[in-house]
Design a protein around this motif. Sequence first.
Motif, short mmCIF file in Angstrom:
data_model
loop_
_atom_site.label_atom_id
_atom_site.label_comp_id
_atom_site.label_asym_id
_atom_site.label_seq_id
_atom_site.Cartn_x
_atom_site.Cartn_y
_atom_site.Cartn_z
N ALA A 4 0.86 -1.19 0.00
CA ALA A 4 0.00 0.00 0.00
C ALA A 4 0.90 1.23 0.00
O ALA A 4 1.65 1.46 0.95
CB ALA A 4 -0.90 -0.01 1.23
N LEU A 5 0.83 2.02 -1.06
CA LEU A 5 1.73 3.15 -1.22
C LEU A 5 1.01 4.48 -1.02
O LEU A 5 -0.10 4.68 -1.53
CB LEU A 5 2.38 3.13 -2.61
CG LEU A 5 3.18 1.88 -2.98
CD1 LEU A 5 3.78 2.04 -4.37
CD2 LEU A 5 4.27 1.59 -1.96
N GLN A 6 1.68 5.37 -0.31
CA GLN A 6 1.17 6.72 -0.14
C GLN A 6 1.53 7.56 -1.37
O GLN A 6 2.46 7.24 -2.12
CB GLN A 6 1.78 7.36 1.12
CG GLN A 6 1.51 6.59 2.40
CD GLN A 6 0.03 6.59 2.77
OE1 GLN A 6 -0.68 7.57 2.56
NE2 GLN A 6 -0.43 5.47 3.33
N THR A 7 0.81 8.65 -1.56
CA THR A 7 1.06 9.54 -2.70
C THR A 7 2.50 10.06 -2.69
O THR A 7 3.16 10.14 -3.73
CB THR A 7 0.09 10.73 -2.68
OG1 THR A 7 -1.25 10.24 -2.70
CG2 THR A 7 0.31 11.64 -3.88
N ALA A 8 2.99 10.39 -1.50
CA ALA A 8 4.36 10.90 -1.38
C ALA A 8 5.38 9.86 -1.84
O ALA A 8 6.39 10.20 -2.46
CB ALA A 8 4.63 11.32 0.06
N THR A 9 5.10 8.60 -1.55
CA THR A 9 6.01 7.53 -1.96
C THR A 9 6.02 7.39 -3.47
O THR A 9 7.08 7.23 -4.09
CB THR A 9 5.58 6.19 -1.32
OG1 THR A 9 5.60 6.32 0.10
CG2 THR A 9 6.53 5.08 -1.74
N GLU A 42 5.42 9.69 -5.63
CA GLU A 42 6.15 10.84 -6.18
C GLU A 42 7.66 10.63 -6.08
O GLU A 42 8.41 10.99 -7.00
CB GLU A 42 5.74 12.12 -5.44
CG GLU A 42 4.34 12.60 -5.75
CD GLU A 42 4.14 12.88 -7.23
OE1 GLU A 42 5.01 13.56 -7.83
OE2 GLU A 42 3.14 12.42 -7.80
N GLU A 43 8.09 10.05 -4.97
CA GLU A 43 9.52 9.75 -4.80
C GLU A 43 9.97 8.71 -5.82
O GLU A 43 11.05 8.83 -6.42
CB GLU A 43 9.78 9.24 -3.38
CG GLU A 43 11.23 8.90 -3.08
CD GLU A 43 12.15 10.10 -3.07
OE1 GLU A 43 13.38 9.90 -3.21
OE2 GLU A 43 11.65 11.24 -2.94
N THR A 68 9.26 1.38 -2.65
CA THR A 68 7.94 0.73 -2.57
C THR A 68 7.83 -0.14 -1.33
O THR A 68 6.73 -0.53 -0.93
CB THR A 68 7.66 -0.13 -3.83
OG1 THR A 68 8.60 -1.22 -3.89
CG2 THR A 68 7.75 0.70 -5.09
N GLY A 113 8.92 1.12 1.43
CA GLY A 113 8.98 2.13 2.48
C GLY A 113 10.40 2.48 2.88
O GLY A 113 10.62 3.18 3.87
N THR A 132 -1.39 3.52 -13.24
CA THR A 132 -0.54 4.58 -12.69
C THR A 132 0.84 4.55 -13.32
O THR A 132 1.43 5.59 -13.64
CB THR A 132 -0.42 4.44 -11.16
OG1 THR A 132 -1.72 4.54 -10.58
CG2 THR A 132 0.48 5.51 -10.57
#
Length: 347
Positions: A69-74, A76-77, A129, A131, A306
């Motif tokens: 489960a990836l956050q938007t900030a991740t 973008e990185e 991905t 974290g 995506t």
Amino acid sequence: MKNETKMLESLSLFQDIDKQEEQEQDTWKKSIPAQVFLNHFFGMHYHIQHAENAYDLDIMPQFINYKPALQTATIEEVKKLLLNCWSTEYALRSTAELGNEQYLRNALHWTFPQAYYSVLFGLRAFLATFGIVQNNNERIKRETGMLVVKGYYPFPIAYYASGTYDNFIVHRLPLAARKPGLQLATESMEAQAQIGQFLRTTRKLYARAIRQQMQSNPQTALRNKKGEILDKFTAQHWQKINWRLGYTTYFDLLERLRISTRHREIERFVEAEIDFSLFHQCLLEIVSYLNLIHESYIAKAVGLETYEMIVNQLPDYISKGFVKDRLTQKIEPLLKKTEKSQIQHAA
């Protein structure tokens, strides 16, 4: 008198031939380190090209079950790191495709680090991905070692070395124990021997570097019973620093490219008589393969839609070339095949 003149001319001719042969032998001897380096990377390349399941990530449990489960900030990185990865690969490809032997000879100064950094940025995107957003080289090496050992990489690149100094063990290369030759690999046995030797020598160099770093610092140096800093290590001493070595993987082998450019070693390579075109081709195909593996995991992590958006937003010189080709020819079919297989198993 005429006979004497002819004899002198013949003698001079033989001397010239001998001198030429000596020069050729001298050139060959000086070229051996560069040829060995080429042989190692050609062995890696050969091992990938001749593997049956090189692209079958869909049969690997780690890939099948990978859905973080990836956050938007991740995300973008990941996008930033992929852009760096692909831009560097683009530069490497541009050099390799020029094809002029003399140009490729001198290009080693920048293609060595380009190959390393392209894979590094792709690897960092892959790690993100999980974290793990990290630019510390030692941490990246440790994390990569764990991923290799845990089975995240397909067979052609899943090998690694462990063990203490002068007692190294090479894993997942059953034919790696034999001594490699000075010729390019023409069969799997020789390719594995080349990779095995590369892993062992790289691990040995890294172990020595750690010892040098430790022993040059009075705070960390190992000492004898008299409290004196040790000059020589026994097996017991090497064992004490073994935890710092981690596992030696493909990433450590590629790091040798970066290290070579920082030392006089690169000058010896440039002056050597080896097949520079082949060297660049090997590096490019190794980089392309590793980047594909990382891209496949990333695409699965963020979702195909995506990932396609990320690619389509790239500058044209990248988005319409090799990145798009890998997406349409390899990654998209792979993800659809994996998804179909998962649905069938669920039913």
